[in-house]
Design a protein around this motif. Sequence first.
Motif, short mmCIF file in Angstrom:
data_model
loop_
_atom_site.label_atom_id
_atom_site.label_comp_id
_atom_site.label_asym_id
_atom_site.label_seq_id
_atom_site.Cartn_x
_atom_site.Cartn_y
_atom_site.Cartn_z
N VAL A 1 33.29 67.45 7.62
CA VAL A 1 34.51 68.26 7.69
C VAL A 1 34.69 68.82 9.10
CG1 VAL A 1 34.64 68.84 5.23
CG2 VAL A 1 33.25 70.24 6.74
N MET A 2 34.15 68.11 10.09
CA MET A 2 34.22 68.57 11.46
C MET A 2 35.52 68.19 12.14
SD MET A 2 31.20 66.09 12.83
CE MET A 2 31.45 66.10 14.57
N GLY A 3 36.18 67.17 11.63
CA GLY A 3 37.42 66.73 12.23
C GLY A 3 37.19 65.92 13.49
N GLY A 4 38.27 65.55 14.12
CA GLY A 4 38.17 64.71 15.31
C GLY A 4 37.84 63.28 14.93
N LEU A 5 37.67 62.46 15.94
CA LEU A 5 37.46 61.05 15.65
C LEU A 5 36.12 60.51 16.15
CD1 LEU A 5 38.93 58.75 14.25
CD2 LEU A 5 39.98 58.18 16.41
N ASP A 6 35.82 60.68 17.41
CA ASP A 6 34.67 60.00 18.00
C ASP A 6 33.34 60.42 17.37
OD1 ASP A 6 36.34 58.56 19.70
OD2 ASP A 6 36.27 60.10 21.25
N LEU A 7 33.03 61.71 17.39
CA LEU A 7 31.76 62.16 16.81
C LEU A 7 31.73 61.93 15.31
CD1 LEU A 7 30.78 65.47 18.63
CD2 LEU A 7 29.63 63.27 18.71
N VAL B 1 29.34 59.52 10.70
CA VAL B 1 29.57 58.91 9.38
C VAL B 1 29.01 57.49 9.34
CG1 VAL B 1 31.36 58.06 7.80
CG2 VAL B 1 31.50 60.38 8.74
N LYS B 2 29.27 56.72 10.37
CA LYS B 2 28.75 55.35 10.42
C LYS B 2 27.23 55.35 10.36
CE LYS B 2 28.76 51.14 13.15
NZ LYS B 2 29.16 50.48 14.39
N ALA B 3 26.59 56.19 11.13
CA ALA B 3 25.12 56.26 11.13
C ALA B 3 24.60 56.66 9.76
CB ALA B 3 24.64 57.24 12.20
N ALA B 4 25.26 57.60 9.11
CA ALA B 4 24.83 58.03 7.77
C ALA B 4 24.93 56.88 6.77
CB ALA B 4 25.67 59.22 7.31
N LEU B 5 26.03 56.17 6.80
CA LEU B 5 26.20 55.04 5.88
C LEU B 5 25.17 53.95 6.16
CD1 LEU B 5 30.10 54.87 5.81
CD2 LEU B 5 28.58 55.64 3.96
N GLU B 6 24.87 53.71 7.42
CA GLU B 6 23.86 52.72 7.77
C GLU B 6 22.47 53.13 7.27
OE1 GLU B 6 25.94 50.80 11.76
OE2 GLU B 6 24.52 52.47 12.01
N GLN B 7 22.25 54.43 7.12
CA GLN B 7 20.98 54.94 6.59
C GLN B 7 20.98 54.98 5.06
OE1 GLN B 7 18.08 56.13 8.03
NE2 GLN B 7 18.74 55.45 10.03
N LYS C 1 41.84 55.21 10.75
CA LYS C 1 41.44 54.29 11.82
C LYS C 1 40.26 53.40 11.43
CE LYS C 1 40.77 53.84 16.69
NZ LYS C 1 40.93 54.41 18.00
N TYR C 2 39.28 53.95 10.72
CA TYR C 2 38.04 53.22 10.47
C TYR C 2 37.72 53.05 8.98
CZ TYR C 2 37.09 54.15 15.40
OH TYR C 2 37.15 54.22 16.76
N GLY C 3 38.66 53.39 8.12
CA GLY C 3 38.40 53.36 6.68
C GLY C 3 37.86 52.04 6.16
N ALA D 1 33.31 49.13 3.90
CA ALA D 1 32.45 47.95 3.88
C ALA D 1 30.99 48.34 4.10
CB ALA D 1 32.91 46.95 4.94
N LEU D 2 30.74 49.26 5.02
CA LEU D 2 29.37 49.76 5.24
C LEU D 2 28.82 50.43 3.99
CD1 LEU D 2 29.33 51.32 8.82
CD2 LEU D 2 27.83 49.53 7.95
N ALA D 3 29.65 51.23 3.35
CA ALA D 3 29.22 51.95 2.14
C ALA D 3 28.86 50.96 1.03
CB ALA D 3 30.30 52.92 1.68
N LYS D 4 29.66 49.91 0.89
CA LYS D 4 29.38 48.92 -0.14
C LYS D 4 28.10 48.14 0.15
CE LYS D 4 34.09 48.20 -1.71
NZ LYS D 4 35.22 47.26 -1.79
#
Length: 116
Positions: free
Chosen positions: A74-80, A85-91, A105-107, A112-115
């Motif tokens: 819930v931090m907002g913004g895009l880059d961080l 989120v990507k790193a968390a899903l990869e873990q 933008k990245y949904g 796909a990563l989550a699946k």
Amino acid sequence: MVNIAILGYGTVGSGVVEVIQTNYDSIQKKAGQGICIKYILDLRDFPNDPMQEKIVHDYDIILNDKEINIIVEVMGGLDLAYRFVKAALEQGKSVVTSNKELVAKYGSELIALAKA
């Protein structure tokens, strides 16, 4: 016990904490287990806030903690937000986000990563 980390402690993040605390018994009953807010990631400190002890400034603490099941972004913004989120899903962690810009933008990529 489900351990969660909240990324961002502004208006939305502090609201998430309040909702969890206020409705803890009801959430626990519906979830079938307790929910523990283990970490809150924010750049700032909140010296007089009861959640201060849970504030961390380094995302890797959260990412590398095998006990964290769910990350609430819930931090907002895009880059961080995207990187975290990507790193968390990869873990293999579950992620909840209120970030419409991130999802727009990245949904597809994140789903796909989550699946996977």
